[in-house]
Enzyme design. Sequence first.
Site, PDB file in Angstrom:
ATOM      1  N   GLU A 250      -2.493   2.227  47.337  1.00  0.00           N
ATOM      2  CA  GLU A 250      -3.051   2.859  48.538  1.00  0.00           C
ATOM      3  C   GLU A 250      -3.277   1.780  49.589  1.00  0.00           C
ATOM      4  O   GLU A 250      -4.322   1.138  49.623  1.00  0.00           O
ATOM      5  CB  GLU A 250      -4.368   3.585  48.241  1.00  0.00           C
ATOM      6  CG  GLU A 250      -4.241   4.850  47.439  1.00  0.00           C
ATOM      7  CD  GLU A 250      -5.569   5.604  47.336  1.00  0.00           C
ATOM      8  OE1 GLU A 250      -6.526   5.236  48.059  1.00  0.00           O
ATOM      9  OE2 GLU A 250      -5.652   6.536  46.534  1.00  0.00           O
TER      10      GLU A 250
ATOM     11  N   GLU B 167      -8.819   6.113  40.405  1.00  0.00           N
ATOM     12  CA  GLU B 167      -9.926   5.223  40.750  1.00  0.00           C
ATOM     13  C   GLU B 167     -11.127   5.447  39.822  1.00  0.00           C
ATOM     14  O   GLU B 167     -12.277   5.529  40.263  1.00  0.00           O
ATOM     15  CB  GLU B 167     -10.333   5.413  42.220  1.00  0.00           C
ATOM     16  CG  GLU B 167      -9.226   5.046  43.190  1.00  0.00           C
ATOM     17  CD  GLU B 167      -9.590   5.258  44.652  1.00  0.00           C
ATOM     18  OE1 GLU B 167      -9.145   4.456  45.481  1.00  0.00           O
ATOM     19  OE2 GLU B 167     -10.310   6.224  44.952  1.00  0.00           O
TER      20      GLU B 167
END
Length: 682
Positions: A312, A232
């Site tokens: 995710e 991320e």
Amino acid sequence: MRLLVLPPVLPLRLLCAENPEDALGAGREGSCDSEVHVPFRPPTPERSARMRLPALSMLLAAGLLHTQASPPTRSFQVDYEQGCFRKDGAPFRYISGSVHYARVPRPAWRHRLRSVYLSGLSALQLYVPWNYHEPLPGVYDFAGDRDIEAFLDLTAELGLLVILRPGPYICAEWEMGGLPAWLLWKPDIVLRSSDPAYLAAVDSWLHVLLPKIKPRLYQNGGNIISVQVENEYGSYYACDYGYLRHLLGSFRALLGSEVLLFTTDSARAEELRCGTLHGLYATVDFGPGSNVTEAFGAQRQAEPKGPLVNSEYYTGWLDYWGGAHASISSAQVARGLEEMLQLGASVNMYMFHGGTNFAYWSGADFKDQYQPVTTSYDYDAPLSEAGDATEKLFAIRTVISKFQPVPVGPMPPATPKYAYGRVALHKYADLLDVLDVLCPSGPILSQFPLTFEAIKQTQGFMVYRTQLPRDVPEPAMLSTPPHSLCDRGYVMLQKEYQGTLERDGQTTLHVTGSAGDTLDLLLENMGRISFGANISDFKGLLGNVSLDSSPLSKWQIYPLAIDTAVRQGWPHAALPKSSSRGRAGPAFYTGTFETPGIAWDTFVKLPGWNKGQLWINGFNLGRYWPCRGPQQTLFVPGSVLHVGQPNNITVLELEGAPPVPFLLFLDRPVFNRTLGCSTVAS
């Protein structure tokens, strides 16, 4: 040289295998019962010449036998034109779940992984926390619960593919996002950037970790189908493409050119812009409340062709001390999963099993204020903190069964739990009375306070000690500058507890005393920030402590090695201590209990206790804070308990124990309750 003489009829058995043509399988385990008959033909001159070949050569020439020198090519690739993954050349999509070996005791690994497999998942996704394996520069630990190679080998044994996320930064609500705190020994280091000091440390770590990974890559005969680079990164302020290019080069050099490397970012355009790089396949993450079409549309902006991937998909959420226990309904999770699978997407569920932030490994967030994460990482996941199947798991399994076969057979039963009942504790000593045990090397002297990092203390606690410079007959204000006390300070004057100072909370106390009186502050590191721009999260006293605006000086600083002492049997193996002071302030309490011939999982509740740390048989179960909540019990794995001998309990209570100190062992957790903190008098 003997020639092979063929009988009039040659019976051949074909293997019932993934590639039946790969071997001549007569009489081997797993072979088919049917026979293929090759009819006899009269020999011709050409055929007679062939029959003079050695037997092995003849079978090779006939295509009836393959050697081990030319096995089928193993590959896992992106097919950009067809919009899918290809595994060994065939279209493939994975349904995966996240499990973190660092949050699960090693004796429970097989149970958790088998539950993942029987749920219908084809893959497992896992992080590698750098700080879990390199606690000090150049000091590595891959033993016991940290044996990642054993964990990966177990996933292969149980038939699970692996999606590996080795960082170096992982977030994961883990202490400092997985980065080692010793990076901050260089105070001006710029983490997650092209800073040469940071890159040197990263390269050193990757040269240790990735060679352990390479033999387990899918194309090398293992089960790791893809490897994430960083994590991320688009959410980090630096947006340093040079850093990502450096990582890409390191991963390629150490893992080879064939492994599929990818990135994960949120579905926001700005984060995908900063977090992606040519040569790394871009995936997204989002939860059940998101618009699936819009989220995958964002991935398509970064990656116009190739498979849709949610790396995710959130099955629940984390808990913060002082908040409510997070939950997401089974129906909502199942509905979002089915929508993605209908689109042909590959999905990883985060978390599938959350586990526990034992010891000091829970991290923190910073959203307008510091928010430490609870010890439990239950996450409202399909497998509970103790590894039990929930209603959510069965709802997910039902969805998966609509798209691919799920393994036949029941889920593993819930692990047995036992309510060992009430255990009385007694006070052993106030913390300030055992500094010789907890800091045997003695204090460090400094004119002004030093941080944990300056003293090279990574986790836990430190005591800062000085004397009042003058008489204080009327209450004077003891204070710290804003944001300079990280994270909680327990204040004692002449060893009497005065109260608590807290980061982004109360930062002043009023005290009275005489010149020369001893002032102690016990500083607690509640976990470094794991996400966002503030991960350079220094601990301890970052600024001066003042008395009515006059800075205090001449400090003695004690870095405490509490865990080292407890692992070595203290205080149970030490001589009893006596204390004349009351039950307020930081103190150690001890007790023992015996199991009735079993060592099952259990949950420990701390009625009337305020805040602290708890060990059983030297194992640090983590932080408790029932008055702040929502977590009211700590998970105790049965594997840490003894049978046939006493189990030693050690509690460090920081603010004040109840009038009659005891623990209560239950057979179920209590997650969603806040009692409110009591004020404890001496």
